[in-house]
Design a protein around this motif. Sequence first.
Motif, short mmCIF file in Angstrom:
data_model
loop_
_atom_site.label_atom_id
_atom_site.label_comp_id
_atom_site.label_asym_id
_atom_site.label_seq_id
_atom_site.Cartn_x
_atom_site.Cartn_y
_atom_site.Cartn_z
N GLY A 162 -3.52 1.43 -3.38
CA GLY A 162 -2.77 1.52 -2.13
C GLY A 162 -3.67 1.66 -0.92
O GLY A 162 -3.47 1.00 0.10
N LEU A 163 -4.67 2.50 -1.03
CA LEU A 163 -5.63 2.66 0.06
C LEU A 163 -6.40 1.36 0.31
O LEU A 163 -6.66 1.00 1.46
CB LEU A 163 -6.59 3.81 -0.24
CG LEU A 163 -5.95 5.21 -0.22
CD1 LEU A 163 -6.96 6.25 -0.72
CD2 LEU A 163 -5.45 5.56 1.16
N SER A 164 -6.73 0.65 -0.76
CA SER A 164 -7.43 -0.64 -0.61
C SER A 164 -6.55 -1.65 0.12
O SER A 164 -7.04 -2.40 0.97
CB SER A 164 -7.82 -1.19 -1.98
OG SER A 164 -8.72 -0.33 -2.62
N LEU A 165 -5.27 -1.65 -0.21
CA LEU A 165 -4.35 -2.56 0.49
C LEU A 165 -4.25 -2.21 1.97
O LEU A 165 -4.15 -3.09 2.82
CB LEU A 165 -2.97 -2.56 -0.16
CG LEU A 165 -2.85 -3.27 -1.50
CD1 LEU A 165 -1.41 -3.22 -2.00
CD2 LEU A 165 -3.33 -4.71 -1.42
N TYR A 166 -4.27 -0.91 2.27
CA TYR A 166 -4.24 -0.50 3.68
C TYR A 166 -5.48 -0.99 4.43
O TYR A 166 -5.38 -1.42 5.58
CB TYR A 166 -4.15 1.02 3.80
CG TYR A 166 -2.74 1.55 3.88
CD1 TYR A 166 -1.75 0.91 4.62
CD2 TYR A 166 -2.40 2.71 3.23
CE1 TYR A 166 -0.48 1.41 4.69
CE2 TYR A 166 -1.11 3.22 3.29
CZ TYR A 166 -0.16 2.56 4.03
OH TYR A 166 1.11 3.05 4.10
N SER A 199 -5.02 -4.63 4.96
CA SER A 199 -3.99 -4.79 5.98
C SER A 199 -4.57 -4.59 7.38
O SER A 199 -4.30 -5.36 8.30
CB SER A 199 -2.85 -3.80 5.73
OG SER A 199 -1.91 -3.83 6.77
N GLY A 248 0.82 -1.21 0.00
CA GLY A 248 0.00 0.00 0.00
C GLY A 248 0.85 1.26 0.00
O GLY A 248 0.59 2.20 -0.75
N GLN A 249 1.90 1.26 0.80
CA GLN A 249 2.78 2.43 0.87
C GLN A 249 3.48 2.68 -0.46
O GLN A 249 3.57 3.83 -0.92
CB GLN A 249 3.82 2.23 1.97
CG GLN A 249 4.71 3.43 2.18
CD GLN A 249 3.94 4.65 2.63
OE1 GLN A 249 3.07 4.58 3.47
NE2 GLN A 249 4.26 5.79 2.06
N THR A 295 -3.08 5.08 -6.23
CA THR A 295 -3.49 5.59 -4.92
C THR A 295 -4.69 4.81 -4.40
O THR A 295 -4.71 4.39 -3.23
CB THR A 295 -3.83 7.09 -5.00
OG1 THR A 295 -2.67 7.79 -5.45
CG2 THR A 295 -4.29 7.63 -3.66
#
Length: 110
Positions: free
Chosen positions: A43-47, A50, A17-18, A40
């Motif tokens: 990445g937010l979806s991975l956060y 997580s 995500g980062q 972006t």
Amino acid sequence: MFHYAALGISILLGVGGQILLKKGAMESATFARQLFHLPTLMGLSLYVASALLYLIALRRLPVSIAFPSVSLSYVAVAVLGNLAFQEPLGAQQLLGIAVIVSGVVLLSWS
């Protein structure tokens, strides 16, 4: 073992995500465009994924182990930032990485 796997995958997703957020920032001319740029959003979806896995990990793991373990993501992001974005990774950063890894090892050694 399942909860340790959830923690490990959570850390990996956070790292991904980062990196995607950085990619989205580099490829966008404005903040508004960055918000809706595919890297972006990914990445937010991975956060989010997580965070959900981290919640699962916390059901059985002590926070005194789980949270410091997340700091391993700093190590991975620093190395990937150097490889993917040519960000500096000098002696000072390497010393910091060594301190982080040593701390996680000490906290997990029980």
